[in-house]
Design an enzyme around this catalytic site. Structure first.
Site, mmCIF file in Angstrom:
data_model
loop_
_atom_site.group_PDB
_atom_site.id
_atom_site.type_symbol
_atom_site.label_atom_id
_atom_site.label_comp_id
_atom_site.label_asym_id
_atom_site.label_seq_id
_atom_site.Cartn_x
_atom_site.Cartn_y
_atom_site.Cartn_z
ATOM 1 N N CYS A 117 0.813 -1.212 0.000
ATOM 2 C CA CYS A 117 0.000 0.000 0.000
ATOM 3 C C CYS A 117 0.857 1.278 0.000
ATOM 4 C CB CYS A 117 -0.971 -0.019 1.174
ATOM 5 S SG CYS A 117 -2.395 1.082 0.952
ATOM 6 N N HIS A 156 -3.664 -6.190 1.684
ATOM 7 C CA HIS A 156 -3.451 -6.195 3.130
ATOM 8 C C HIS A 156 -3.969 -7.529 3.658
ATOM 9 C CE1 HIS A 156 -2.313 -2.014 3.743
ATOM 10 N NE2 HIS A 156 -3.233 -1.653 2.893
ATOM 11 N N ARG A 159 -12.835 5.197 -2.418
ATOM 12 C CA ARG A 159 -12.085 4.200 -1.656
ATOM 13 C C ARG A 159 -12.382 2.810 -2.203
ATOM 14 N NH1 ARG A 159 -8.666 3.581 2.285
ATOM 15 N NH2 ARG A 159 -8.451 5.840 2.328
#
Length: 241
Positions: free
Chosen positions: A97, A193, A131
């Protein structure tokens, strides 16, 4: 197998870039090395520190808040030369990220702040109001990898830049290209993640085997029982996006 041979893991910015439990990736590397009889040594390197890059067998860095990336980005630039030399030597690295973005050419935040990157990847990232969040599955040379993405940065790869994988489910780099992550030599960048390594032991073992080959000439790893990890990945892959 390892007879207590030492393997050094450098964790970059463990305080600033650990927003989604990314430290679990380091724990996974430690345990899988220990189970095989190696002696892992974890070095944490924060902003303003210089230790570790030249000694590292594996380098890891996670994600963080956009505003936290400004200081991290400035610090990374001071180490860019040594990180490039390590990348050229084939040192395995996993960047997730925020650090993935800073290993590219730069990150322009949604507020307009421009953070230069160290340009290991031919990629640029722009912050957005959208997002991209949810379970993600990608196809790679190691098979399917499963994770959880949560990012508003949109990363665009240059034409020569290899991605980490192709999207099966999820958004990936920018929600449009069909690709996720980036790879240069043994340096990997990804938005997965979760953290990524506990659910994807094959990727953890790629990093470990590459490090052991570089340091000790090891060509094979002792097998481990990954049934629980693979079941967790299978369950996550079936969850809605």
């Amino acid at each position: 197998m390892g007879m207590n041979k030492t393997v050094t893991i450098l964790h970059l910015y463990p305080d600033e870039m650990n927003i989604y439990g990314d430290r679990g990736n380091v724990l996974t590397l430690v345990r899988r090395l220990e189970w095989r009889g190696f002696k892992p040594v974890v070095l944490g390197r924060g902003i303003g520190e210089t230790k570790g890059i030249d000694q590292a067998d594996i380098i890891f860095a996670g994600g963080g808040q956009d505003k936290g990336q400004i200081a991290v980005g400035q610090d990374l630039l001071r180490s860019a030369g040594r990180l490039h030399r390590a990348a050229e030597k084939g040192i395995p690295m996993l960047t997730v990220c925020g650090t993935y973005q800073l290993f590219g050419k730069g990150f322009k935040t949604a507020e307009g702040e421009e953070i230069p990157g160290i340009e290991i990847f031919g990629a640029t990232t722009t912050g957005s109001s959208h997002r991209m969040i949810g379970n993600i599955v990608i196809q790679t040379e190691w098979g399917q990898l499963v994770g959880f993405e949560n990012h508003s940065g949109k990363t665009v790869l240059e034409a020569h830049q290899s991605p980490l994988g192709k999207i099966i489910k999820g958004y990936g780099n920018d929600g449009r290209s069909g690709y996720e992550g980036a790879r240069f030599n043994n340096v990997l960048g990804t938005y997965l993640h979760g953290p990524i390594l506990p659910k994807n032991p094959v990727l953890a073992d790629f990093l470990i085997k590459t490090a052991l080959t570089n340091r000790y000439g090891v060509s094979e790893l002792a097998p481990l029982d990954d049934a629980a990890e693979l079941q967790a990945a299978m369950t996550a892959a079936k969850r809605p996006k």
